[in-house]
Design a protein around this motif. Structure first.
Motif, PDB file in Angstrom:
ATOM      1  N   ASP A 182     -42.039 -33.594 -20.298  1.00 31.57           N
ATOM      2  CA  ASP A 182     -41.914 -32.893 -21.576  1.00 31.57           C
ATOM      3  C   ASP A 182     -43.043 -31.874 -21.715  1.00 31.57           C
ATOM      4  OD1 ASP A 182     -42.338 -32.403 -24.399  1.00 31.57           O
ATOM      5  OD2 ASP A 182     -41.131 -34.172 -24.856  1.00 31.57           O
ATOM      6  N   ILE A 183     -42.676 -30.566 -21.631  1.00 32.58           N
ATOM      7  CA  ILE A 183     -43.713 -29.522 -21.730  1.00 32.58           C
ATOM      8  C   ILE A 183     -43.674 -28.785 -23.080  1.00 32.58           C
ATOM      9  CG2 ILE A 183     -43.969 -29.241 -19.230  1.00 32.58           C
ATOM     10  CD1 ILE A 183     -42.310 -26.639 -19.421  1.00 32.58           C
ATOM     11  N   ASP A 184     -42.973 -29.360 -24.044  1.00 33.29           N
ATOM     12  CA  ASP A 184     -43.030 -28.868 -25.431  1.00 33.29           C
ATOM     13  C   ASP A 184     -44.476 -29.053 -25.922  1.00 33.29           C
ATOM     14  OD1 ASP A 184     -40.715 -28.819 -27.958  1.00 33.29           O
ATOM     15  OD2 ASP A 184     -42.764 -29.377 -28.502  1.00 33.29           O
ATOM     16  N   HIS A 186     -45.438 -30.222 -28.568  1.00 35.89           N
ATOM     17  CA  HIS A 186     -45.552 -31.470 -29.341  1.00 35.89           C
ATOM     18  C   HIS A 186     -45.326 -32.694 -28.437  1.00 35.89           C
ATOM     19  CE1 HIS A 186     -44.418 -28.389 -32.415  1.00 35.89           C
ATOM     20  NE2 HIS A 186     -45.369 -29.018 -33.109  1.00 35.89           N
ATOM     21  N   HIS A 187     -45.866 -33.820 -28.872  1.00 34.77           N
ATOM     22  CA  HIS A 187     -45.695 -35.074 -28.115  1.00 34.77           C
ATOM     23  C   HIS A 187     -44.228 -35.527 -28.156  1.00 34.77           C
ATOM     24  CE1 HIS A 187     -46.289 -39.684 -27.984  1.00 34.77           C
ATOM     25  NE2 HIS A 187     -46.238 -39.211 -26.743  1.00 34.77           N
ATOM     26  N   GLY A 188     -43.689 -35.911 -27.005  1.00 36.91           N
ATOM     27  CA  GLY A 188     -42.301 -36.399 -26.944  1.00 36.91           C
ATOM     28  C   GLY A 188     -42.209 -37.851 -27.376  1.00 36.91           C
ATOM     29  N   SER A 205     -45.602 -36.703 -21.206  1.00 34.93           N
ATOM     30  CA  SER A 205     -45.601 -35.561 -22.130  1.00 34.93           C
ATOM     31  C   SER A 205     -46.930 -34.819 -22.057  1.00 34.93           C
ATOM     32  CB  SER A 205     -45.360 -36.037 -23.566  1.00 34.93           C
ATOM     33  OG  SER A 205     -45.484 -34.955 -24.475  1.00 34.93           O
ATOM     34  N   PHE A 206     -46.845 -33.505 -21.951  1.00 37.12           N
ATOM     35  CA  PHE A 206     -47.997 -32.608 -22.065  1.00 37.12           C
ATOM     36  C   PHE A 206     -47.930 -32.035 -23.477  1.00 37.12           C
ATOM     37  CE2 PHE A 206     -49.054 -32.151 -17.489  1.00 37.12           C
ATOM     38  CZ  PHE A 206     -47.926 -32.756 -16.940  1.00 37.12           C
ATOM     39  N   HIS A 207     -48.996 -32.078 -24.247  1.00 35.08           N
ATOM     40  CA  HIS A 207     -48.930 -31.591 -25.632  1.00 35.08           C
ATOM     41  C   HIS A 207     -50.300 -31.324 -26.215  1.00 35.08           C
ATOM     42  CE1 HIS A 207     -48.785 -36.023 -25.353  1.00 35.08           C
ATOM     43  NE2 HIS A 207     -49.826 -35.932 -26.157  1.00 35.08           N
TER      44      HIS A 207
HETATM   45 CA    CA Z   1     -44.746 -32.337 -24.879  1.00 38.23          CA
END
Ligand code: CA
Ligand code: ZLV
Ligand code: ZN
Length: 396
Positions: A182-184, A186-188, A205-207
Motif C-alpha cells: 500500500d503506497i497511499d 495514508h495507513h492501509g 503499508s508505507f504512509h
Molecule cells: Ca499506505
C-alpha cells in the motif's frame, strides 16, 4: 489494430483493465476532496495514448449483495443499501442526525447513489481478482478500487466498502499467499485489520505517520499485529511510517529494500498493490515530494518480480496528478512507459487541465519549491532493520 504510437498487444503477457464509466457520476459534495471524476481523466489519458490496444478492457459490473457480505456484515450492507441521501449542499447544520456505522459525517457523507458507487468500486476489483485467479491476466488494473480504510461494519476515511479485502479473499481461493502493498500516503488500516489473524496475507503499508495530526493515526513501525503464540498472523503486518517531504530516491530505496525482503521470506503467490496517488508531490492532502517517476518505480519493481498482480487505485486529491500517475503506471503494466512520448497527446480530452502538457512534470513545475524533507537517512535505515527483524519470524 495498432495506435499511432505503435502500441499493440504483446503475446504471452496479459493485462486487463477494469473500469466503470458510471463511477464518475457520483459526487461526495463540492468541498469534499474525493473526486470520482479523476477516474475519467485517467481513462482519457490511457485512451489518448492508445494503451487500450495493449490490454483487455472490461466494463466492470456492480458487485452483488452476497459479494459485499463476504467481508462486511449484513446489517451494515443493508443500511448502506437503504439509507436516504443527505440533503445537499452538506454543511454542519445539515449533518445526518445519527452517525450509525460512521456514515453521514463529513468524511463519509451519504450522497445520492452511494450504494451503486460502492458496488461499482467493489465490482471492478472483484473482476480484476477473478481474471488473476483464472490466469487470464498477469496484471489486472482496477483504478476505481483501493478503498483501504473501510471496516467490516464501519465506513472510514472516504471508504465504505473495502474492495481490496473482497479481492484478496477471492485471490485466497486459488493462491496460498497474498502480499498486500500500500503506497497511499495514508495507513492501509482496514486491510491490515481484516487479515491480522492469518499467515496467508502479509500487509505492508508505507504512509505518513503522525498519531496526533494525520489520519488514521495508526501504523507505527512496531505495530505488527497481536503477538500471541497462537496467532499465525503475528509478524505479518508491516508498517513503514514516514514524515513529510520524502524524495523519489529515498522512497525507491526503501520500497525495494523492504519489498525484496518480504518477497524472499513470505514467497507470495499473488500481489495486491494499492497505488494511492496522494503520496505524490502537490497532492491536496499529502505532503511528500514524490514524482510520477518515484511512485511508478514501485509498480515497475513489483512487475519485475513476475508474480500475478492486481493494481488498485486509492487516494489522490489533485486530479491531474492522479491521472498522470495512473496512466503512466498503466503504461508500466503493458511495458510501454519507455516508448510513449512524455508530451500529452494533442487530442486528449481536457488536455488543458494538465499544466505544462507533460506526463512527467518536475518538482519545480508541480510545487515551485520542494517540501522540506523530514526523513533523515538514519530513520529509513532503522525502518529496514526493524522490518528485517520482524521477517525473521516469517518463513514459507
Ligand atoms: Ca499506505
Ligand atoms: O486516501 O475531510 O482527518 C483512501 C484515502 O486513504 C480526518 N479525516 C477525520 C478525523 C477527523 N476528521 C476530520 C473531518 C474532515 C472531514 C472532511 C476533509 C475536507 C476537506 C479537506 C480535507 C479533508 C480531510 N479529511 C483530510 N483528511 C481527512 C481525513 C480522512 C482521510 C481519508 C483518506 C482516504 C481513499
Ligand atoms: Zn490516502
Amino acid at each position: 489494430m495498432a495506435h499511432e504510437y505503435g502500441i499493440t498487444k504483446p503475446k504471452g503477457y496479459n493485462v486487463t483493465f477494469h473500469y466503470n464509466p458510471n463511477m464518475e457520476r457520483h459526487h461526495f459534495g463540492q468541498t469534499h476532496p474525493m473526486k470520482p471524476w479523476r477516474l475519467t481523466l485517467t481513462k482519457s489519458l490511457v485512451t489518448s495514448y492508445g494503451m487500450n490496444f495493449a490490454m483487455d478492457n472490461y466494463t466492470a459490473r456492480t458487485a452483488t449483495y452476497e459479494e459485499l457480505t463476504n467481508f462486511h456484515t449484513n446489517d451494515y450492507v443493508d443500511f448502506l443499501a437503504t439509507v436516504a441521501p443527505q440533503p445537499t449542499p452538506l454543511d454542519v447544520d445539515n449533518m445526518h442526525p445519527d452517525l450509525k456505522f460512521n456514515l453521514g459525517g463529513s468524511d463519509c457523507p451519504l450522497f445520492e447513489g452511494l450504494y451503486d458507487y460502492c458496488s461499482m468500486s467493489a465490482g471492478s476489483s472483484l473482476d480484476a481478482a477473478r481474471k488473476i485467479c483464472s490466469k487470464q491476466a498477469d496484471i489486472a488494473i482496477a483504478w476505481g478500487g483501493g478503498l483501504h480504510h473501510a471496516k467490516k461494519s464501519e465506513a472510514s476515511g472516504f471508504c465504505y466498502i473495502n474492495d481490496i479485502v473482497l479481492a484478496i479473499l477471492q485471490l485466497l481461493r486459488v493462491y496460498p499467499r497474498v502480499l498486500y502493498i500500500d503506497i497511499d500516503v495514508h495507513h492501509g488500516d482496514g486491510v491490515e485489520e481484516a487479515f491480522l489473524s492469518t499467515d496467508r496475507v502479509m500487509t505492508v503499508s508505507f504512509h505518513k505517520y503522525d498519531p496526533n495530526t494525520f489520519f488514521p493515526g495508526t501504523g507505527a513501525l512496531d505495530d505488527n499485529g497481536p503477538r500471541s503464540e497462537h496467532n499465525p498472523g503475528a509478524h505479518h503486518a508491516l508498517n513503514v511510517p514516514l514524515n513529510d517531504g520524502i524524495t523519489d530516491e529515498q522512497y525507491k530505496w526503501l520500497f525495494e529494500s523492504v519489498i525484496s525482503r518480504c518477497v524472499e521470506k513470505f514467497r507470495p503467490s499473488a500481489i495486491a498493490l494499492q497505488c494511492g496517488a496522494d503520496s505524490l508531490a502537490g497532492d491536496r492532502l499529502g505532503k511528500f515530494n514524490l514524482l510520477v517517476e518515484g511512485h511508478s518505480s514501485c509498480v515497475e519493481f513489483c512487475k519485475k518480480l513476475g508474480i500475478p498482480m492486481i493494481m488498485f487505485g486509492g487516494g489522490g486529491y489533485t486530479p491531474r496528478n492522479v491521472a498522470r500517475a495512473w496512466a503512466y503506471e498503466t503504461a508500466v503494466a503493458i511495458n510501454q512507459h519507455k516508448n510513449i512520448p512524455t508530451q500529452i497527446p494533442e487530442h486528449t480530452p481536457w488536455r488543458e487541465r494538465f499544466r505544462h502538457e507533460t506526463l512527467l512534470p518536475t518538482i519545480e513545475q508541480i510545487l515551485g519549491e520542494p517540501r522540506q524533507n523530514r526523513n533523515p537517512q538514519k530513520k529509513l535505515q532503522d525502518i529496514v532493520q526493524h522490518i528485517t527483524e520482524q521477517l525473521r519470524f516469517v518463513s514459507h
